[in-house]
Design an enzyme around this catalytic site. Structure first.
Site, PDB file in Angstrom:
ATOM      1  N   ASN A 172       0.859  -1.183   0.000  1.00  0.00           N
ATOM      2  CA  ASN A 172       0.000   0.000   0.000  1.00  0.00           C
ATOM      3  C   ASN A 172       0.899   1.237   0.000  1.00  0.00           C
ATOM      4  O   ASN A 172       1.607   1.497   0.977  1.00  0.00           O
ATOM      5  CB  ASN A 172      -0.907  -0.019   1.238  1.00  0.00           C
TER       6      ASN A 172
ATOM      7  N   ASP B 139      -2.344  -3.920   9.938  1.00  0.00           N
ATOM      8  CA  ASP B 139      -3.683  -4.085   9.380  1.00  0.00           C
ATOM      9  C   ASP B 139      -4.543  -3.027  10.023  1.00  0.00           C
ATOM     10  O   ASP B 139      -4.507  -2.836  11.243  1.00  0.00           O
ATOM     11  CB  ASP B 139      -4.257  -5.481   9.620  1.00  0.00           C
ATOM     12  N   SER B 140      -5.258  -2.325   9.202  1.00  0.00           N
ATOM     13  CA  SER B 140      -6.037  -1.211   9.708  1.00  0.00           C
ATOM     14  C   SER B 140      -7.292  -1.049   8.879  1.00  0.00           C
ATOM     15  O   SER B 140      -7.404  -1.596   7.777  1.00  0.00           O
ATOM     16  CB  SER B 140      -5.207   0.079   9.676  1.00  0.00           C
TER      17      SER B 140
ATOM     18  N   GLY C 158      -7.216   6.209   1.020  1.00  0.00           N
ATOM     19  CA  GLY C 158      -8.346   5.450   1.540  1.00  0.00           C
ATOM     20  C   GLY C 158      -9.546   6.327   1.853  1.00  0.00           C
ATOM     21  O   GLY C 158      -9.978   7.142   1.033  1.00  0.00           O
ATOM     22  N   TYR C 159     -10.060   6.183   3.059  1.00  0.00           N
ATOM     23  CA  TYR C 159     -11.267   6.913   3.466  1.00  0.00           C
ATOM     24  C   TYR C 159     -10.955   8.273   4.085  1.00  0.00           C
ATOM     25  O   TYR C 159     -11.867   8.942   4.587  1.00  0.00           O
ATOM     26  CB  TYR C 159     -12.063   6.070   4.473  1.00  0.00           C
TER      27      TYR C 159
ATOM     28  N   LYS D  46      -1.329  14.482  10.727  1.00  0.00           N
ATOM     29  CA  LYS D  46      -1.942  13.162  10.700  1.00  0.00           C
ATOM     30  C   LYS D  46      -1.143  12.181  11.535  1.00  0.00           C
ATOM     31  O   LYS D  46      -1.706  11.389  12.296  1.00  0.00           O
ATOM     32  CB  LYS D  46      -2.058  12.663   9.255  1.00  0.00           C
TER      33      LYS D  46
ATOM     34  N   ARG E 146      -2.634   4.936  13.029  1.00  0.00           N
ATOM     35  CA  ARG E 146      -1.338   4.322  12.726  1.00  0.00           C
ATOM     36  C   ARG E 146      -0.222   5.013  13.507  1.00  0.00           C
ATOM     37  O   ARG E 146       0.701   4.366  14.004  1.00  0.00           O
ATOM     38  CB  ARG E 146      -1.082   4.374  11.218  1.00  0.00           C
TER      39      ARG E 146
END
Length: 208
Positions: free
Chosen positions: A15, A75-76, A167-168, A189, A195
């Site tokens: 990713n 994993d998130s 992503g979102y 962020k 994360r």
């Protein structure tokens, strides 16, 4: 004892958004990051676990055993209250295997429909939600692992805002910032994200 590589941290992901965030975070402590892009011969690990931990552990262990060095895996996902915690562990493939961020975001908005909540903001708040992350660092020499988790609370809004993140992020609104995750700087962020919080916890465990 679980250890981390001295100069380079290998992260079991393809990713690009995650690679960028990990590289930024580890650069602050003088470490470089390598990802599965640097090891193209290693096949993708099937994420068939029912929890974030199960998927993280499987990825970290599989790649660590293949390379013979400690490996970090993440994993998130997004857990939306109004959808009973979905998309959860299926966040990256919510709209199907290989789905784009746009397709996943579109499906999320369709799933939430026209329902709104909250009157104290100009945003159209569709549902409370949480970004959740579980990190696992697996050491193949000791067969031991370290686990750390992080979470951030927010709201899903009806219209995406911001070009940052991935992503979102453009749909995840943070009332304390009056911004979406997609509108934050990388440093902002990192300081509050799921994360970023999980990584901070993991590094404290490693230092012990």
């Amino acid at each position: 004892m679980t250890r981390i590589a001295q100069d380079t941290v290998i992260v079991a992901t393809r990713n690009k958004g995650k690679v960028k965030e990990f590289a930024h975070a580890f650069a602050a402590i003088g470490k470089q990051v390598k990802s599965m892009y640097d090891y193209p011969d290693i096949p993708d690990v099937v994420e068939d676990g029912e929890t974030f931990f199960a998927n993280s552990y499987k990825k970290a262990k599989t790649v660590a055993l293949a390379l013979g060095v400690p490996v970090l895996a993440d994993d998130s996902g997004l857990c939306v209250d109004k959808l009973n915690g979905d998309p959860g562990v299926y966040s990256a493939r919510y709209a199907g295997e290989g789905a784009t961020d746009q397709a996943n975001n579109d499906k999320l908005l369709r799933a939430l429909g026209e329902w709104t909540e909250g009157e104290d903001t100009e945003q159209s708040l569709l549902s409370p939600a949480q970004f959740v992350c579980t990190l696992v660092l697996f050491d193949p020499d000791t067969q031991e692992h370290l686990e750390a988790s992080g979470q951030v609370e927010g709201w899903i809004i009806a219209e995406p805002r911001g070009l940052g993140g991935f992503g979102y992020d453009p749909l995840f609104f943070l009332p304390e910032f009056e911004k979406t995750m997609g509108e934050l700087t990388v440093d902002e962020k990192q300081s509050i994200s799921h994360r970023g919080r999980a990584l901070e916890q993991l590094l404290k465990k490693i230092e012990k």
